[in-house]
Scaffold this motif. Structure first.
Motif, short mmCIF file in Angstrom:
data_model
loop_
_atom_site.label_atom_id
_atom_site.label_comp_id
_atom_site.label_asym_id
_atom_site.label_seq_id
_atom_site.Cartn_x
_atom_site.Cartn_y
_atom_site.Cartn_z
N THR A 1 -8.98 -10.95 11.14
CA THR A 1 -10.19 -10.50 11.46
C THR A 1 -11.35 -11.67 11.73
N ILE B 1 -11.68 -8.64 4.06
CA ILE B 1 -11.17 -8.98 5.46
C ILE B 1 -10.14 -9.96 5.50
N GLU C 1 -13.47 -12.89 14.90
CA GLU C 1 -14.95 -12.73 14.84
C GLU C 1 -15.50 -14.20 15.25
#
Length: 214
Positions: A77, A73, A81
């Motif tokens: 990202t 990732i 998140e």
């Protein structure tokens, strides 16, 4: 970069301490250099582990990376998140990659001119068990929660304690929480299944209900 510099210094010290004679602290300062810089590097690593634990970054990485070894990732990202700022996550991810906690590689699908943003990271499955799964017998990050508080004591209260002999309590919330977390796993994984059965009839009495002194 700082973490890499610490590793470089440690490796250089190891190169100069290959024999018993070389390791003699009476004649060679290299072992002392190694201990000092290993301690400094360890403190900085512990600080970043504390941040990862407190902000639940390991849990988030475990969820995002899953059990697919090919799944990495990006910093963006992770920022989306967690709601955390990508600028600091970038430094944290790079530090953990330098520590060897995270795997990393260039993202072949990245389009842009920022070489740092082009990197992607993965929390390996076995490492995630240690850092992010409190239900696992491998879970072992709990005590990192107390490290900053104990280090802070060296600056704020221990000098006076050394001068006066006064006692100091261990009542910082992080210290109490760390011990509680560690003991929870210890009781679950060792005391209940292994230690209590050694007490013979006491186990049955505990299961049926008795009065105990704490």
């Amino acid at each position: 970069l700082t973490s890499l510099l610490f590793q470089y210094r440690h490796q250089q010290q190891q190169k100069t301490t290959t024999t018993a004679k070389d390791n003699d602290p009476e004649t060679n300062p290299a072992p002392a250099h190694g201990k000092i810089w290993s301690s400094i590097g360890g403190a900085m690593d512990a600080a970043m582990l504390y941040v990862g634990d407190r902000l639940k970054l390991y849990e988030t990485l475990r969820s995002l990376c899953g059990d697919n070894p090919e799944l990495y990732i990006s910093e963006q990202t992770l920022a989306e998140e967690t709601g955390l700022h990508v600028r600091w996550l970038r430094e944290w991810l790079a530090h953990h990659a330098a520590m060897g906690v995270l795997l990393w590689k260039p993202d072949k699908n990245y389009i842009g001119n920022d070489p740092d943003a082009a990197l992607v990271y993965r929390l390996p499955q076995a490492t995630a068990e240690v850092l992010a799964n409190p239900d696992s017998k491998e879970y072992d990050i709990s005590m990192i929660e107390m490290v900053p508080a104990l280090v802070a004591r060296a600056k704020t209260m221990l000098p006076e304690a050394f001068q006066t002999g006064i006692g100091r309590p261990y009542d910082e919330p992080d210290v109490a929480s760390a011990i509680n977390r560690q003991h929870t796993n210890h009781v679950r994984d060792i005391v209940i299944p292994e230690v209590i059965p050694m007490a013979g009839p006491v186990q049955q009495q505990l299961e049926t209900g008795i009065l105990v002194a704490d």
